[in-house]
Design a protein around this motif. Structure first.
Motif, PDB file in Angstrom:
ATOM      1  N   ALA A  83      24.673  37.881  27.053  1.00 40.48           N
ATOM      2  CA  ALA A  83      23.461  37.372  26.393  1.00 40.48           C
ATOM      3  C   ALA A  83      23.321  35.855  26.532  1.00 40.48           C
ATOM      4  O   ALA A  83      22.304  35.296  26.116  1.00 40.48           O
ATOM      5  N   GLY A  84      24.338  35.205  27.089  1.00 43.06           N
ATOM      6  CA  GLY A  84      24.250  33.772  27.329  1.00 43.06           C
ATOM      7  C   GLY A  84      25.008  32.901  26.354  1.00 43.06           C
ATOM      8  O   GLY A  84      24.941  31.665  26.440  1.00 43.06           O
ATOM      9  N   PHE A  85      25.737  33.504  25.426  1.00 45.31           N
ATOM     10  CA  PHE A  85      26.522  32.707  24.484  1.00 45.31           C
ATOM     11  C   PHE A  85      27.786  32.174  25.168  1.00 45.31           C
ATOM     12  O   PHE A  85      28.395  32.869  25.991  1.00 45.31           O
ATOM     13  N   GLU A  86      28.162  30.966  24.798  1.00 52.51           N
ATOM     14  CA  GLU A  86      29.414  30.395  25.282  1.00 52.51           C
ATOM     15  C   GLU A  86      30.554  31.165  24.636  1.00 52.51           C
ATOM     16  O   GLU A  86      30.576  31.367  23.417  1.00 52.51           O
ATOM     17  N   ALA A  87      31.512  31.608  25.440  1.00 54.79           N
ATOM     18  CA  ALA A  87      32.492  32.592  24.988  1.00 54.79           C
ATOM     19  C   ALA A  87      33.336  32.105  23.816  1.00 54.79           C
ATOM     20  O   ALA A  87      33.513  32.828  22.827  1.00 54.79           O
ATOM     21  N   VAL A  88      33.869  30.893  23.905  1.00 58.61           N
ATOM     22  CA  VAL A  88      34.750  30.408  22.849  1.00 58.61           C
ATOM     23  C   VAL A  88      33.978  30.180  21.560  1.00 58.61           C
ATOM     24  O   VAL A  88      34.428  30.550  20.468  1.00 58.61           O
ATOM     25  N   ALA A  89      32.804  29.582  21.669  1.00 61.86           N
ATOM     26  CA  ALA A  89      31.996  29.313  20.475  1.00 61.86           C
ATOM     27  C   ALA A  89      31.624  30.614  19.774  1.00 61.86           C
ATOM     28  O   ALA A  89      31.693  30.709  18.539  1.00 61.86           O
ATOM     29  N   PHE A  90      31.250  31.628  20.551  1.00 60.75           N
ATOM     30  CA  PHE A  90      30.874  32.897  19.937  1.00 60.75           C
ATOM     31  C   PHE A  90      32.087  33.556  19.284  1.00 60.75           C
ATOM     32  O   PHE A  90      31.998  34.057  18.159  1.00 60.75           O
ATOM     33  N   ALA A  91      33.225  33.554  19.980  1.00 58.81           N
ATOM     34  CA  ALA A  91      34.421  34.182  19.429  1.00 58.81           C
ATOM     35  C   ALA A  91      34.834  33.520  18.119  1.00 58.81           C
ATOM     36  O   ALA A  91      35.262  34.207  17.174  1.00 58.81           O
ATOM     37  N   ASP A  92      34.691  32.200  18.049  1.00 56.50           N
ATOM     38  CA  ASP A  92      35.047  31.489  16.816  1.00 56.50           C
ATOM     39  C   ASP A  92      34.162  31.930  15.651  1.00 56.50           C
ATOM     40  O   ASP A  92      34.656  32.174  14.536  1.00 56.50           O
ATOM     41  N   ILE A  93      32.867  32.055  15.890  1.00 50.75           N
ATOM     42  CA  ILE A  93      31.948  32.477  14.829  1.00 50.75           C
ATOM     43  C   ILE A  93      32.151  33.956  14.503  1.00 50.75           C
ATOM     44  O   ILE A  93      32.097  34.363  13.333  1.00 50.75           O
ATOM     45  N   PHE A  94      32.412  34.755  15.509  1.00 47.03           N
ATOM     46  CA  PHE A  94      32.666  36.180  15.311  1.00 47.03           C
ATOM     47  C   PHE A  94      33.867  36.393  14.383  1.00 47.03           C
ATOM     48  O   PHE A  94      33.850  37.271  13.502  1.00 47.03           O
ATOM     49  N   ASP A  95      34.908  35.577  14.548  1.00 47.56           N
ATOM     50  CA  ASP A  95      36.128  35.708  13.743  1.00 47.56           C
ATOM     51  C   ASP A  95      36.070  34.947  12.428  1.00 47.56           C
ATOM     52  O   ASP A  95      36.954  35.126  11.577  1.00 47.56           O
TER      53      ASP A  95
END
Length: 212
Positions: free
Chosen positions: A145-157
């Motif tokens: 979807a275009g999200f930066e992987a690390v930034a998304f993973a941080d918010i996901f967790d």
């Protein structure tokens, strides 16, 4: 200002929500609606799935019976792949992981991002027989979807994301929402009844007349 604001309560694993989401996309444009997305997790863990359905096999067959009814009512029935999900090598998934993914997208990109993530995960699940309870699938979908992987993973967790999912459940309780898909018009408190695009459009016109 939008003509109406509608809270849309949904779960990625809900096939009826799959039908409603595409219809509300077109209606949101046609009627200038502000759709506010609310997660509503039907079962939040493997244990809750077992408590609700008794066994993984019973859960799969019962839920796929719902898929069959949804497919008959769908505007795009070929996108609901019952045979692929029946053959999938995992137990039918709960909805919490996907809900966290949708809320993470919302925290990073707002309501449009939530809706895009919800639709992408539903396609992965209902069309691609994907296990949306697997964090790896949710994170891969976010990258697509275009999200930066690390930034998304941080918010996901981030625990605040789970708190946001719980806040949606509390909001549903306040509104006495007990099943999904649920579409609640904020201006009037009216509930739109799940139906065809034409049925939903007629109900929206009624709501617009009520606030005129």
């Amino acid at each position: 200002m939008p003509a109406l604001t509608i809270d849309f309560f949904h779960d990625v694993v809900c096939c009826w929500c799959f039908n409603v989401s595409s219809r509300m996309r077109s209606l949101a444009t046609a009627f200038d609606l502000d759709i506010r997305h609310r997660t509503f997790v039907l079962q939040a863990s493997t244990a809750e799935m077992a408590e609700r359905w008794g066994s993984p096999d019973c859960a799969r067959e019962t839920i796929l019976g719902h898929w069959s009814a949804c497919r008959q009512a769908s505007d795009e029935p070929l996108r609901i792949d019952i045979d692929a999900m029946r053959a999938a090598p995992f137990d039918y998934p709960h909805g919490l992981t996907a809900a966290l993914g949708c809320k993470a997208a919302e925290r990073l990109g707002g309501q449009d991002a939530h809706w895009d993530m919800f639709d992408r995960l539903q396609r992965a699940h209902l069309s691609g027989a994907g296990n949306v309870a697997d964090p790896a699938l949710v994170l891969a979908t976010a990258r697509d979807a275009g999200f930066e992987a690390v930034a998304f993973a941080d918010i996901f967790d981030d625990p605040a994301t789970r708190t946001a999912v719980e806040a949606d459940r509390h909001h549903a309780r306040r509104l006495q929402v007990r099943s999904i898909p649920a579409l609640v018009v904020r201006e009037t408190g009216a509930r739109l009844v799940n139906g065809t695009a034409e049925d939903l459009a007629a109900q929206i016109r009624t709501a617009l007349r009520a606030v005129a």
